[in-house]
Write a protein that holds these residues in place. Structure first.
Motif, mmCIF file in Angstrom:
data_model
loop_
_atom_site.group_PDB
_atom_site.id
_atom_site.type_symbol
_atom_site.label_atom_id
_atom_site.label_comp_id
_atom_site.label_asym_id
_atom_site.label_seq_id
_atom_site.Cartn_x
_atom_site.Cartn_y
_atom_site.Cartn_z
ATOM 1 N N LYS A 1 -18.022 -49.021 -13.344
ATOM 2 C CA LYS A 1 -17.962 -47.552 -13.225
ATOM 3 C C LYS A 1 -18.675 -47.112 -11.952
ATOM 4 O O LYS A 1 -18.227 -46.204 -11.247
ATOM 5 N N ILE A 2 -19.789 -47.760 -11.676
ATOM 6 C CA ILE A 2 -20.570 -47.420 -10.483
ATOM 7 C C ILE A 2 -19.787 -47.794 -9.216
ATOM 8 O O ILE A 2 -19.705 -47.020 -8.260
ATOM 9 N N ILE A 3 -19.178 -48.977 -9.235
ATOM 10 C CA ILE A 3 -18.391 -49.405 -8.063
ATOM 11 C C ILE A 3 -17.251 -48.418 -7.832
ATOM 12 O O ILE A 3 -16.990 -47.989 -6.697
ATOM 13 N N ASP A 4 -16.566 -48.035 -8.920
ATOM 14 C CA ASP A 4 -15.459 -47.077 -8.787
ATOM 15 C C ASP A 4 -15.950 -45.770 -8.156
ATOM 16 O O ASP A 4 -15.263 -45.173 -7.332
ATOM 17 N N ALA A 5 -17.140 -45.327 -8.582
ATOM 18 C CA ALA A 5 -17.666 -44.064 -8.042
ATOM 19 C C ALA A 5 -17.881 -44.184 -6.532
ATOM 20 O O ALA A 5 -17.553 -43.258 -5.767
ATOM 21 N N PHE A 6 -18.405 -45.322 -6.078
ATOM 22 C CA PHE A 6 -18.600 -45.514 -4.627
ATOM 23 C C PHE A 6 -17.252 -45.513 -3.898
ATOM 24 O O PHE A 6 -17.060 -44.798 -2.923
ATOM 25 N N VAL A 7 -16.330 -46.320 -4.413
ATOM 26 C CA VAL A 7 -15.045 -46.491 -3.727
ATOM 27 C C VAL A 7 -14.294 -45.158 -3.670
ATOM 28 O O VAL A 7 -13.766 -44.774 -2.626
ATOM 29 N N GLU A 8 -14.290 -44.431 -4.812
ATOM 30 C CA GLU A 8 -13.585 -43.143 -4.844
ATOM 31 C C GLU A 8 -14.198 -42.131 -3.870
ATOM 32 O O GLU A 8 -13.542 -41.205 -3.427
ATOM 33 N N SER A 9 -15.466 -42.332 -3.520
ATOM 34 C CA SER A 9 -16.116 -41.403 -2.574
ATOM 35 C C SER A 9 -16.040 -41.902 -1.137
ATOM 36 O O SER A 9 -16.655 -41.319 -0.244
ATOM 37 N N GLY A 10 -15.359 -43.002 -0.927
ATOM 38 C CA GLY A 10 -15.165 -43.479 0.446
ATOM 39 C C GLY A 10 -16.244 -44.428 0.945
ATOM 40 O O GLY A 10 -16.371 -44.649 2.153
ATOM 41 N N VAL A 11 -17.028 -44.989 0.029
ATOM 42 C CA VAL A 11 -18.016 -46.001 0.446
ATOM 43 C C VAL A 11 -17.466 -47.361 0.006
ATOM 44 O O VAL A 11 -17.322 -47.609 -1.193
ATOM 45 N N LYS A 12 -17.141 -48.206 0.962
ATOM 46 C CA LYS A 12 -16.421 -49.426 0.568
ATOM 47 C C LYS A 12 -17.327 -50.479 -0.092
ATOM 48 O O LYS A 12 -18.502 -50.614 0.264
ATOM 49 N N VAL A 13 -16.711 -51.186 -1.064
ATOM 50 C CA VAL A 13 -17.408 -52.280 -1.764
ATOM 51 C C VAL A 13 -16.462 -53.469 -1.762
ATOM 52 O O VAL A 13 -15.476 -53.483 -2.501
ATOM 53 N N GLU A 14 -16.716 -54.453 -0.918
ATOM 54 C CA GLU A 14 -15.781 -55.572 -0.807
ATOM 55 C C GLU A 14 -16.228 -56.810 -1.579
ATOM 56 O O GLU A 14 -15.434 -57.489 -2.185
ATOM 57 N N GLU A 15 -17.485 -57.105 -1.489
ATOM 58 C CA GLU A 15 -17.955 -58.245 -2.269
ATOM 59 C C GLU A 15 -19.327 -57.944 -2.865
ATOM 60 O O GLU A 15 -20.022 -57.028 -2.432
ATOM 61 N N LEU A 16 -19.662 -58.740 -3.871
ATOM 62 C CA LEU A 16 -20.906 -58.496 -4.596
ATOM 63 C C LEU A 16 -21.885 -59.639 -4.352
ATOM 64 O O LEU A 16 -21.477 -60.805 -4.238
ATOM 65 N N TYR A 17 -23.147 -59.283 -4.270
ATOM 66 C CA TYR A 17 -24.225 -60.265 -4.170
ATOM 67 C C TYR A 17 -25.142 -60.031 -5.363
ATOM 68 O O TYR A 17 -25.480 -58.877 -5.652
ATOM 69 N N ALA A 18 -25.511 -61.110 -6.039
ATOM 70 C CA ALA A 18 -26.370 -60.934 -7.213
ATOM 71 C C ALA A 18 -27.691 -61.657 -7.005
ATOM 72 O O ALA A 18 -27.727 -62.772 -6.475
ATOM 73 N N CYS A 19 -28.751 -60.995 -7.407
ATOM 74 C CA CYS A 19 -30.054 -61.656 -7.373
ATOM 75 C C CYS A 19 -30.829 -61.200 -8.593
ATOM 76 O O CYS A 19 -30.317 -60.427 -9.394
ATOM 77 N N GLY A 20 -32.054 -61.649 -8.730
ATOM 78 C CA GLY A 20 -32.856 -61.312 -9.908
ATOM 79 C C GLY A 20 -32.737 -62.419 -10.941
ATOM 80 O O GLY A 20 -32.086 -63.452 -10.703
ATOM 81 N N GLY A 21 -33.342 -62.198 -12.090
ATOM 82 C CA GLY A 21 -33.401 -63.243 -13.110
ATOM 83 C C GLY A 21 -32.058 -63.580 -13.744
ATOM 84 O O GLY A 21 -31.759 -64.741 -14.018
ATOM 85 N N LEU A 22 -31.205 -62.558 -13.983
ATOM 86 C CA LEU A 22 -30.004 -62.800 -14.793
ATOM 87 C C LEU A 22 -29.005 -63.796 -14.191
ATOM 88 O O LEU A 22 -28.493 -64.649 -14.916
#
Ligand SMILES: Nc1ncnc2c1ncn2[C@@H]1O[C@H](COP(=O)(O)OP(=O)(O)O)[C@@H](O)[C@H]1O
Ligand SMILES: O=C(CO)[C@H](O)[C@H](O)COP(=O)(O)O
Length: 560
Positions: free
Chosen positions: A424-445
């Motif tokens: 949902k968060i990614i969609d909100a960024f993309v719909e507002s014109g902020v591109k999200v092409e790939e994801l990077y994950a860090c932290g414990g999970l």
């Protein structure tokens, strides 16, 4: 060889890493906070806390310096003279009231039984009434800062927390010389200098590089007693990330086993430090700091309005870019809740018999299911919704139970729910014109749960790279320490240069599986329907239940 130390102050513990200037981790150490999260009773006085409170003990932060730093020095065998800098990152907004000497008010014998004198942890959600009013008044006045925070200021942030103190404990407010982010307070303890960092000021205290804080008129409209807040109790220089805050004092150097004069970088936020920590210094790459909660961090070149984002701050993550932040206020915490409160005894026994943890037992069995096979769907609001609804009064939900539903199915549905929240968060960024092409994950999970990571790749339909380090924010903080130390001392000129040399990801990439993507798309559409129905006023049952609960008398008289 020169080295830097980074310390990541998380929700439950402080994690230190000692790294070389190529980003190789030489040693790490985790110090659990002796008092943990204080959410039921205050230490010593046993004063009971109201629901939604979450406090910490500032002494625990110093304990981390005294334990974790000597530990990494000892483990690595590195000569303290070769450590050129130290940097920290913190949960935020984790804030505390201090007196004119920078001492926390909760250290004072006459105030330690008063909940409002303690550190309010980021997940202290008891200032929601104040946050609601801030939003109402800011919207009525057409305040231009509001869109920069996705249209809503969170109850987790500085102004709501300060106002709660003023409303409920005006004498504590009066006695406060400064309200500080805990990250700035620890830097003050190390250096003797009070220096506010632009990251927490920008994301958590409504500060803008060009415009500064909101106007006096705005604060007066909130409450006449707050009119001068920013020039009194929030006063102080606000400086960019990577700036040297000062040098270790003799006393702190002796305690930490380092040399006095070692460079100390200004404070930072955990998730924000993680961005260079994985080597990201350009737009299009969403960095997810995945732990008890998730913070979603993204760089952009223009200031866009994104629904429910936590904020967009110029230079807030990497100088030269607009830094966007969004988040989910519970992720690992939801899984922890289920493991602690929800699983039947036979699961615990079976896990023990197999010699594995309950999470691992559930993951193993949940992985045998295909997407959609459990028939379950959940809303991930066990700790409210941070983005995109920005509403801490929302609560959890699961539909689809039958008499045959198994614990591992519930666990899988909870993992999926958090992935839908991220989508949902990614969609909100993309719909507002902020591109999200790939994801990077860090932290414990990402280190703990492969099924979770595959579900995220499938639900978001994007590849996910995983940080090489278990302590990415700490590595990021160490990079800022290298910048604070300066090139002349063996450090780096800029964070971009440090990230290029020191940021690392693993070879393993989680790639979306086509068949899973298709089914998750269907489930996500169902998630969105539930999300909008319960989250956008279609049915306010969650809020009504909360208010009935409050009125029924759970609120025992407390000493605030
Ligand atoms: N195998 C697991 N699968 C999913 N979640 C896990 C697992 N093991 C622990 N967790 C969750 O991870 C969270 C801790 O994440 P971590 O990144 O280590 O800490 P923090 O958020 O304090 O930085 C806890 O909420 C815990 O419930
Ligand atoms: O809001 C934050 C950052 O902006 C908090 O620091 C974060 O959500 C807490 O992080 P963690 O769950 O990793 O302890």
């Amino acid at each position: 060889m020169k080295y830097v130390i980074g310390i990541d102050y998380g929700t439950e513990s402080g994690r230190a890493v000692l790294v070389d200037l190529e980003g190789n981790e030489i040693a790490d150490h985790v110090t659990p906070y002796p008092h943990g999260v204080i959410d039921e009773v205050l230490p010593e006085s046993n004063v009971k806390l109201e629901p939604d409170w979450a406090l910490q003990h500032p002494g625990d932060y110093i304990e981390v310096l005294a334990t974790a730093v000597p530990a990494v020095l000892q483990k690595s065998g590195v000569n303290p003279a070769d450590v050129i800098g130290i940097g920290i990152d913190f949960t935020a907004c984790t804030m505390l009231p201090v007196d004119a000497f920078g001492e926390p008010l909760c250290f004072k014998p006459d105030l330690k039984h008063r909940p409002h004198s303690w550190v309010k942890l980021w997940k202290h959600h008891a200032a929601q009434d104040e946050a609601n009013l801030i939003n109402e008044i800011a919207a009525e006045r057409g305040e231009t800062f509001l869109p920069r925070y996705g249209g809503k200021i969170s109850s987790e942030w500085m102004i709501a927390k300060v106002w709660q103190i003023l409303n409920e404990a005006p004498d504590i407010y009066e006695k406060t010389d400064l309200f500080l982010e805990a990250t700035d307070w620890v830097v003050f303890k190390m250096t003797g200098n009070i220096v506010r960092n632009s990251c927490t000021a920008g994301y958590k205290s409504i500060w803008h590089k060009q415009e500064g804080y909101p106007s006096k008129e705005f604060f007066r409209a909130l409450d006449p007693r707050l009119e001068n807040l920013t020039e009194t109790k929030l006063r102080g220089d606000i400086v960019p990330l990577g700036t040297k805050a000062g040098e270790l004092t003799n006393e702190m150097a002796a305690m930490m086993g380092l040399l006095s004069g070692t460079a100390v970088a200004v404070g930072n936020v955990d998730a924000h430090a993680a961005v260079p920590g994985v080597g990201v210094v350009e737009p299009g790459k969403l960095v997810m700091a995945m732990g008890t909660s998730i913070c979603h961090m993204l760089l952009g070149t223009e200031e866009k309005r994104v629904e429910g984002m936590c904020g967009v701050v110029e230079d807030g993550i990497i100088p030269g870019y607009l830094g966007y932040e969004a988040g989910q206020s519970a992720v690992g915490d939801i899984f922890a809740w289920y493991v602690e409160q929800g699983v039947p005894a036979y699961v615990k026994e079976a896990a023990e018999k197999e010699g594995i943890g309950i999470h691992e037992w559930l993951e193993k069995r949940a992985a045998a299911y295909k997407p959609g096979e459990t028939g379950l769907l959940a809303l991930d609001w066990w700790n409210g919704n941070r983005s995109v609804l920005v509403d801490t009064d929302l609560t959890g939900l699961m539909v689809g139970y039958t008499l045959l539903t198994k614990p591992e199915e519930i666990y899988r549905a909870l993992l999926e729910a958090t992935a839908f929240g991220t989508r949902k968060i990614i969609d909100a960024f993309v719909e507002s014109g902020v591109k999200v092409e790939e994801l990077y994950a860090c932290g414990g999970l990402p280190q703990k749960n492969k099924l979770l990571m595959q579900i995220y790749a499938d639900v978001t339909n994007r590849p996910i790279k995983v940080a090489a380090s278990k302590q990415t924010p700490a590595v990021g903080a160490a990079m800022f320490a290298a910048v604070a130390a300066g090139k002349e001392n063996g450090g780096y000129e800029s964070i971009a240069e440090a990230a290029k040399k020191m940021g690392k990801v693993r070879d393993e990439v989680f790639k979306p599986i086509r068949e899973n993507v298709a089914i998750y798309e269907q489930l996500y559409q169902e998630y969105v329907k539930l999300h909008d129905y319960f989250g956008r006023g279609g049915n306010n049952v969650m809020k009504r239940l909360k208010s009935i609960k409050e009125n029924v008398g759970l609120k025992e008289s407390v000493n605030i």
